[in-house]
Design a protein around this motif. Sequence first.
Motif, mmCIF file in Angstrom:
data_model
loop_
_atom_site.group_PDB
_atom_site.id
_atom_site.type_symbol
_atom_site.label_atom_id
_atom_site.label_comp_id
_atom_site.label_asym_id
_atom_site.label_seq_id
_atom_site.Cartn_x
_atom_site.Cartn_y
_atom_site.Cartn_z
ATOM 1 N N GLU A 1 39.101 31.082 37.386
ATOM 2 C CA GLU A 1 40.216 30.662 38.222
ATOM 3 C C GLU A 1 40.494 29.166 38.154
ATOM 4 O OE1 GLU A 1 40.472 32.226 42.067
ATOM 5 O OE2 GLU A 1 39.760 34.216 41.522
ATOM 6 N N GLU B 1 48.903 38.966 45.367
ATOM 7 C CA GLU B 1 48.961 40.371 45.767
ATOM 8 C C GLU B 1 48.650 40.524 47.243
ATOM 9 O OE1 GLU B 1 44.322 41.517 45.122
ATOM 10 O OE2 GLU B 1 45.870 42.796 44.272
ATOM 11 N N ALA C 1 44.346 30.760 49.461
ATOM 12 C CA ALA C 1 43.011 31.295 49.744
ATOM 13 C C ALA C 1 41.995 30.533 48.915
ATOM 14 C CB ALA C 1 42.964 32.781 49.397
ATOM 15 N N PRO D 1 39.225 30.228 46.067
ATOM 16 C CA PRO D 1 38.939 30.962 44.836
ATOM 17 C C PRO D 1 37.696 31.822 45.035
ATOM 18 C CG PRO D 1 38.389 28.625 44.592
ATOM 19 C CD PRO D 1 39.080 28.775 45.913
ATOM 20 N N VAL E 1 43.863 28.752 45.824
ATOM 21 C CA VAL E 1 44.687 29.529 44.899
ATOM 22 C C VAL E 1 45.688 30.340 45.708
ATOM 23 C CG1 VAL E 1 42.925 29.688 43.101
ATOM 24 C CG2 VAL E 1 43.018 31.414 44.879
ATOM 25 N N GLU E 2 46.845 30.505 45.103
ATOM 26 C CA GLU E 2 47.886 31.242 45.813
ATOM 27 C C GLU E 2 47.722 32.723 45.486
ATOM 28 O OE1 GLU E 2 51.729 29.746 44.953
ATOM 29 O OE2 GLU E 2 52.659 30.677 46.702
ATOM 30 N N ARG E 3 47.692 33.540 46.505
ATOM 31 C CA ARG E 3 47.460 34.962 46.280
ATOM 32 C C ARG E 3 48.699 35.630 45.694
ATOM 33 N NH1 ARG E 3 43.366 37.648 47.991
ATOM 34 N NH2 ARG E 3 44.574 39.539 48.327
ATOM 35 N N MET F 1 38.486 36.253 45.944
ATOM 36 C CA MET F 1 39.258 37.290 46.575
ATOM 37 C C MET F 1 40.724 36.971 46.497
ATOM 38 S SD MET F 1 37.236 38.101 49.746
ATOM 39 C CE MET F 1 38.626 39.193 49.754
ATOM 40 N N SER F 2 41.101 36.154 45.545
ATOM 41 C CA SER F 2 42.375 35.507 45.739
ATOM 42 C C SER F 2 43.338 35.756 44.601
ATOM 43 C CB SER F 2 42.128 34.028 45.887
ATOM 44 O OG SER F 2 41.029 33.839 46.749
ATOM 45 N N SER F 3 43.051 35.193 43.456
ATOM 46 C CA SER F 3 44.020 35.301 42.383
ATOM 47 C C SER F 3 43.699 36.493 41.502
ATOM 48 C CB SER F 3 44.007 34.025 41.552
ATOM 49 O OG SER F 3 42.708 33.822 41.045
ATOM 50 N N ILE F 4 43.417 37.586 42.142
ATOM 51 C CA ILE F 4 43.079 38.792 41.409
ATOM 52 C C ILE F 4 44.375 39.450 40.950
ATOM 53 C CG2 ILE F 4 41.957 41.017 41.646
ATOM 54 C CD1 ILE F 4 40.597 39.608 44.184
ATOM 55 N N PRO F 5 44.432 39.810 39.688
ATOM 56 C CA PRO F 5 45.644 40.489 39.224
ATOM 57 C C PRO F 5 45.975 41.672 40.124
ATOM 58 C CG PRO F 5 44.183 40.034 37.381
ATOM 59 C CD PRO F 5 43.475 39.588 38.627
ATOM 60 N N PRO F 6 47.244 41.979 40.247
ATOM 61 C CA PRO F 6 47.683 43.032 41.162
ATOM 62 C C PRO F 6 47.006 44.368 40.912
ATOM 63 C CG PRO F 6 49.552 41.798 40.331
ATOM 64 C CD PRO F 6 48.342 41.287 39.609
ATOM 65 N N LEU G 1 45.894 30.402 37.646
ATOM 66 C CA LEU G 1 47.154 31.028 37.990
ATOM 67 C C LEU G 1 47.976 30.137 38.886
ATOM 68 C CD1 LEU G 1 45.374 34.356 38.813
ATOM 69 C CD2 LEU G 1 45.796 33.302 36.586
#
Lengths: 227, 227
Positions: A72, A41, A49, A51, A37-39, B1-6, A120
């Motif tokens: 995710e 933030e 990274a 998921p 998944v693309e970060r 740890m990755s696609s966590i909302p900002p 996402l």
Amino acid sequence: MSSIPPSYDPSKFERPSVTVDILLFTVKDDALHVLLVERGEEPFRGMWALPGGFVRSDESLEQAALRELCEEAGIKDIYLEQLYTFGEPNRDPRTRVITVAYMALVPLPDTALIASGDALHAAWHPVALLPNLAFDHAAILAYGLERLRSKFRYSSIAYALLPESFRLSELQRVYEIILGTPLDKRNFRKWILSLNLLEATGNREQNGAHRPARLYRYKQPGLVLFN
Amino acid sequence: MSSIPPSYDPSKFERPSVTVDILLFTVKDDALHVLLVERGEEPFRGMWALPGGFVRSDESLEQAALRELCEEAGIKDIYLEQLYTFGEPNRDPRTRVITVAYMALVPLPDTALIASGDALHAAWHPVALLPNLAFDHAAILAYGLERLRSKFRYSSIAYALLPESFRLSELQRVYEIILGTPLDKRNFRKWILSLNLLEATGNREQNGAHRPARLYRYKQPGLVLFN
DNA sequence: TGAATAGTGTCTTTCAGACAATATGCC
DNA sequence: GGCATATTGTCTGAAAGACACTATTCA
């Protein structure tokens, strides 16, 4: 947790954050792929990274991994195996984060659903051609790959990468892709059938100008990864 | 740890405590033993538990395990292997505690030092006759035992349970104790010597009214558990 | 010389690996 | 008939397992 002097109290210790990260593998286009998944933030914004995410206080580690996979990648009902726990003090630049890595295998037909749902920025990447990864995720992936390969040497888990019924030649191809080496057709069939885990469905599959192949399925109900 | 909302931030999550627990095995008196410590505080005061403790914010998981072993059992320079991470939400009645379990093997001669040092209430218990254990430590132990036994089936780690030089019959006895089955002397010797990991020291040991035995040692320098 | 453990070799069975020809369906 | 894949068995070498006798030391 045992012979701690009476004055000790869990709440007195600085607590780390705990996450789960998941190695989700599939075989697509004749190559082993992993879901990244693309970060969105910092830190590592824009990098790829694994998921994963934080473990909530009311869920087990495995539940956390399943929840993250669902959130995710839109995947449910998958068998997870715990891999290893990575806890170097500075593996996350923000704060102390300990991560429990899990591994899972997705059958090819289900991969289309993934990265189409509300994922996402999830995408399958061939493990032979990976971008730079955030955190220590490259090390986690390397560890998982080694485990995956060693597992293929003595188990029959490849079926978890195939649809419910499949041709033996497809199964062999999966082994060849993961192990990175060609296998003898006769010896492979002798071996995989001697494990007594497959049964013929009775159906055949015609896909080309040649003799149709028998279809097999895994005998066990449900997904059992360890055998 | 990755696609966590900002908006997500590690510090916003309730953090669990993280501990390490160590399965320290040895073979004594013809039986596999594990080191347990008696708890001096609630919860489970007075019950036996695995040695272990909280992970500090500046140390890795392995460092934490080594430190705890040193503090609670006076042991240094030992090879540790990470086993599994246990994280059921209610495994500790006080608060959320996730524990990373490690396994280690102690050579017989070193066991005397243990539980004599400043170890509070540490003692060797035969795994065949264990008291009730605190927390989920019985499950951790069961998991470790299984891993230990499966390891013995395809590796040569038994030497880690013996002094630096030893008789082949002693080594065989260790395998028999761990695996719980008698082994053929000639086949065992053929096998263990074919691994090419042992060398004769040139010395012999006389301990009784019979032919003295050749002593062997492990070739590799240092402790290598995986082979 | 008796007691106790050390040390050694062969045969058989099993498993892994090399290897090639026939079968079947579509075009 | 030509093409493409499916399906099948034998031989060989290596490793694992069953199995029993001689050697050496001390009391």
